[in-house]
Design an enzyme around this catalytic site. Sequence first.
Site, PDB file in Angstrom:
ATOM      1  N   THR A 159      -5.555   2.833   0.615  1.00  0.00           N
ATOM      2  CA  THR A 159      -6.081   1.592   0.065  1.00  0.00           C
ATOM      3  C   THR A 159      -7.422   1.271   0.733  1.00  0.00           C
ATOM      4  O   THR A 159      -8.085   0.312   0.360  1.00  0.00           O
ATOM      5  CB  THR A 159      -5.113   0.414   0.335  1.00  0.00           C
ATOM      6  OG1 THR A 159      -4.740   0.451   1.716  1.00  0.00           O
ATOM      7  CG2 THR A 159      -3.865   0.537  -0.520  1.00  0.00           C
ATOM      8  N   LYS A 212      -1.340   5.433  -7.343  1.00  0.00           N
ATOM      9  CA  LYS A 212      -1.694   6.563  -6.477  1.00  0.00           C
ATOM     10  C   LYS A 212      -0.493   7.480  -6.227  1.00  0.00           C
ATOM     11  O   LYS A 212      -0.574   8.696  -6.404  1.00  0.00           O
ATOM     12  CB  LYS A 212      -2.262   6.057  -5.132  1.00  0.00           C
ATOM     13  CG  LYS A 212      -3.532   5.228  -5.300  1.00  0.00           C
ATOM     14  CD  LYS A 212      -4.086   4.753  -3.973  1.00  0.00           C
ATOM     15  CE  LYS A 212      -3.186   3.782  -3.242  1.00  0.00           C
ATOM     16  NZ  LYS A 212      -3.000   2.502  -3.947  1.00  0.00           N
ATOM     17  N   THR A 213       0.628   6.879  -5.825  1.00  0.00           N
ATOM     18  CA  THR A 213       1.826   7.675  -5.567  1.00  0.00           C
ATOM     19  C   THR A 213       2.305   8.343  -6.855  1.00  0.00           C
ATOM     20  O   THR A 213       2.695   9.514  -6.863  1.00  0.00           O
ATOM     21  CB  THR A 213       2.942   6.783  -4.972  1.00  0.00           C
ATOM     22  OG1 THR A 213       2.454   6.223  -3.744  1.00  0.00           O
ATOM     23  CG2 THR A 213       4.202   7.572  -4.694  1.00  0.00           C
ATOM     24  N   ASP A 226       0.627   9.467   2.333  1.00  0.00           N
ATOM     25  CA  ASP A 226       0.295   8.110   1.934  1.00  0.00           C
ATOM     26  C   ASP A 226      -0.400   7.426   3.116  1.00  0.00           C
ATOM     27  O   ASP A 226      -0.158   7.803   4.265  1.00  0.00           O
ATOM     28  CB  ASP A 226       1.594   7.368   1.581  1.00  0.00           C
ATOM     29  CG  ASP A 226       1.371   6.282   0.540  1.00  0.00           C
ATOM     30  OD1 ASP A 226       0.202   6.034   0.174  1.00  0.00           O
ATOM     31  OD2 ASP A 226       2.368   5.693   0.094  1.00  0.00           O
ATOM     32  N   ARG A 282       2.034  -2.414 -11.174  1.00  0.00           N
ATOM     33  CA  ARG A 282       3.214  -2.836 -10.404  1.00  0.00           C
ATOM     34  C   ARG A 282       3.523  -4.301 -10.668  1.00  0.00           C
ATOM     35  O   ARG A 282       4.687  -4.683 -10.833  1.00  0.00           O
ATOM     36  CB  ARG A 282       2.992  -2.610  -8.908  1.00  0.00           C
ATOM     37  CG  ARG A 282       4.111  -3.250  -8.058  1.00  0.00           C
ATOM     38  CD  ARG A 282       3.972  -2.962  -6.575  1.00  0.00           C
ATOM     39  NE  ARG A 282       4.174  -1.561  -6.308  1.00  0.00           N
ATOM     40  CZ  ARG A 282       3.456  -0.859  -5.431  1.00  0.00           C
ATOM     41  NH1 ARG A 282       2.483  -1.452  -4.756  1.00  0.00           N
ATOM     42  NH2 ARG A 282       3.706   0.400  -5.235  1.00  0.00           N
TER      43      ARG A 282
HETATM   44  N1  LIG Z   1      -0.880   4.274 -15.084  1.00  0.00           N
HETATM   45  C1  LIG Z   1       0.376   3.842 -15.052  1.00  0.00           C
HETATM   46  N2  LIG Z   1       1.152   3.886 -16.145  1.00  0.00           N
HETATM   47  C2  LIG Z   1       2.399   3.396 -16.123  1.00  0.00           C
HETATM   48  N3  LIG Z   1       2.980   2.862 -15.033  1.00  0.00           N
HETATM   49  C3  LIG Z   1       2.265   2.796 -13.911  1.00  0.00           C
HETATM   50  C4  LIG Z   1       0.936   3.294 -13.852  1.00  0.00           C
HETATM   51  N4  LIG Z   1       0.461   3.126 -12.605  1.00  0.00           N
HETATM   52  C5  LIG Z   1       1.441   2.536 -11.915  1.00  0.00           C
HETATM   53  N5  LIG Z   1       2.532   2.327 -12.689  1.00  0.00           N
HETATM   54  C6  LIG Z   1       3.767   1.633 -12.299  1.00  0.00           C
HETATM   55  O1  LIG Z   1       3.486   0.903 -11.114  1.00  0.00           O
HETATM   56  C7  LIG Z   1       4.342   1.307 -10.066  1.00  0.00           C
HETATM   57  C8  LIG Z   1       3.513   1.404  -8.805  1.00  0.00           C
HETATM   58  O2  LIG Z   1       2.675   2.537  -8.863  1.00  0.00           O
HETATM   59  P1  LIG Z   1       2.436   3.448  -7.565  1.00  0.00           P
HETATM   60  O3  LIG Z   1       3.610   3.377  -6.646  1.00  0.00           O
HETATM   61  O4  LIG Z   1       2.040   4.777  -8.043  1.00  0.00           O
HETATM   62  O5  LIG Z   1       1.209   2.676  -6.914  1.00  0.00           O
HETATM   63  P2  LIG Z   1       0.404   3.004  -5.580  1.00  0.00           P
HETATM   64  O6  LIG Z   1      -1.028   3.012  -5.977  1.00  0.00           O
HETATM   65  O7  LIG Z   1       0.960   4.217  -4.939  1.00  0.00           O
HETATM   66  O8  LIG Z   1       0.704   1.728  -4.693  1.00  0.00           O
HETATM   67  P3  LIG Z   1       0.707   1.595  -3.068  1.00  0.00           P
HETATM   68  O9  LIG Z   1      -0.729   1.526  -2.636  1.00  0.00           O
HETATM   69  O10 LIG Z   1       1.433   0.285  -2.825  1.00  0.00           O
HETATM   70  O11 LIG Z   1       1.452   2.767  -2.528  1.00  0.00           O
HETATM   71  C9  LIG Z   1       4.950   2.643 -10.523  1.00  0.00           C
HETATM   72  O12 LIG Z   1       6.273   2.778 -10.147  1.00  0.00           O
HETATM   73  C10 LIG Z   1       4.888   2.585 -12.023  1.00  0.00           C
HETATM   74  O13 LIG Z   1       6.073   2.021 -12.523  1.00  0.00           O
HETATM   75 MG   LIG Z   2       1.953   4.425  -3.126  1.00  0.00          MG
END
Ligand SMILES: Nc1ncnc2c1ncn2[C@@H]1O[C@H](COP(=O)(O)OP(=O)(O)OP(=O)(O)O)[C@@H](O)[C@H]1O
Ligand SMILES: [Mg+2]
Length: 357
Positions: free
Chosen positions: A162, A68-69, A113, A221
Site C-alpha cells: 500500500t 492486489k491479493t 504481502d 472490498r
Molecule cells: N477487480 C475486482 N473484481 C471483483 N472483485 C474484486 C476486485 N478487486 C477486489 N475485489 C473484491 O475485493 C476483495 C478485496 O480484494 P483484495 O483482497 O484482492 O484487495 P487487496 O488490494 O489485496 O487489499 P489489502 O491491501 O487490504 O490486502 C476481494 O475478496 C474481492 O471480493
Molecule cells: Mg491483500
Amino acid sequence: MGGEEGLVTAAADAEERAFEAGLRPRTLAEFVGQRKAREQLSIMMAGARGRGHPPDHVLFSGPPGLGKTSLAMIIAQEMAVPLRLTSGPAIERAGDLVAVLTALAPGEVLFIDEIHRIARPAEELLYSAMEDFRVDVVLGKGPGATAIPLDVAPFTLVGATTRAGLLTGPLRDRFGFTAHLDFYDTDELTAVLTRSARLLGLELRPEGAVEVAGRSRGTPRIANRLLRRVRDYAEVRADGIITLEVARAALRVYDVDPLGLDRLDRAVLTALVKRFGGGPVGLTTLAVAVGEEPDTVEDVAEPFLLRAGLLARTARGRVATPAAFTHLGYDPPADPLGRSQTLPTPLFEPGFEAGTA
Ligand SMILES: Nc1ncnc2c1ncn2[C@@H]1O[C@H](COP(=O)(O)OP(=O)(O)OP(=O)(O)O)[C@@H](O)[C@H]1O
Ligand SMILES: [Mg+2]
C-alpha cells in the site's frame, strides 16, 4: 492503523476475509476493472507460457481493498502453478526467507504481502534470488564466515504494497512489471456488486446496485461489505429484494454518507474546515487534531479524499477544496480571492461520481 472499525474502512478483519474469499475473482476475465493492468498481465503471462518460463516478478501497489491479493492469486491460477503466501512482517530474519525460497517448487508464485515491511537483511537476500535464482547463506561470523550459495528454483515473486514510496530503489528495480491499482468508478463497482449478488443468490436491482456502488469509495472490498449490510436490511425490513429505496434506507441506517465517507474522513475534513479555516495545515497538526497517527491520515483517509476532490496537498500543507465545505454543509470561504492563493489545482481530478441521495 488507528482502530477504526467503520463500515467503509478499506481494511478487512478475519471474518470478512473469509467472506471475501468466496467472492474473489478467480480468473483475469472475472476480474472487473483495472483494464490496463489486466491487459498487460495477460500479455505477460501469455509470453511466459510461450517461452515455458515463469513470468517476470510483479509488483502491485495501491490502497487497500482494490484487488492486489486477488491478482496475485489469479497469476498462480492462470499459470497453473502453486501459490505460496507470506508477508513482509512475517519475514523478520534472512533465515526466514531462505527457508521459504529454498522450498519453492519450479515455477511457483511467491506472494509477499506488505513487502515494504520486509526486514532489511532479508530484502538483500531477495535481490540475488530475484535476479539469479540463487541465495548466499552466510555461515559463521567475522573472518571465518563462509558464504554457501544455494540454488532457488525459477519462481515468480509477486509483491503487494500500500506504500510503494517506502520500497527501496534496488528492490523496486528488480520487478519486471509494476502495476499501480487505482480506485474503481461507479460502473465498475456496479459490475462487482452484480457479480457478488449473483454468487450470493441475492436479488439486487440495477438501481440498488448503482446506489451502493456510488457510496463504496471506489473500493470493491467496501462495495461487498455494504452489500452484506444492505442484504441484512432487505431481509429484515423488506422482502429481501434490494431496490433503490431499500439500498438508500439501509445506508442511512448504517450512516454511510452519499460520498461513502466514514468517521475518519469526516473528522479530517471537519477539522480542516472548522478548526483550520480550510488550511493549509501540516499533516502532523491535522493528525493530532483528529487524534490519529499521521500515517493513518495519510494512508487511510487521504487517498480517497484526494481522489474525491475534497482535499488537496500543497507544499504548505493540506487544504480543503470548496467541494469539501459544501459537502459538510458549510458555505465555501467568503473570501475567494484570499483563498485562491492557497488553493492549488488538486493532484487528482475530482472525478468521483457521488451517489444520488
Ligand atoms: N477487480 C475486482 N473484481 C471483483 N472483485 C474484486 C476486485 N478487486 C477486489 N475485489 C473484491 O475485493 C476483495 C478485496 O480484494 P483484495 O483482497 O484482492 O484487495 P487487496 O488490494 O489485496 O487489499 P489489502 O491491501 O487490504 O490486502 C476481494 O475478496 C474481492 O471480493
Ligand atoms: Mg491483500
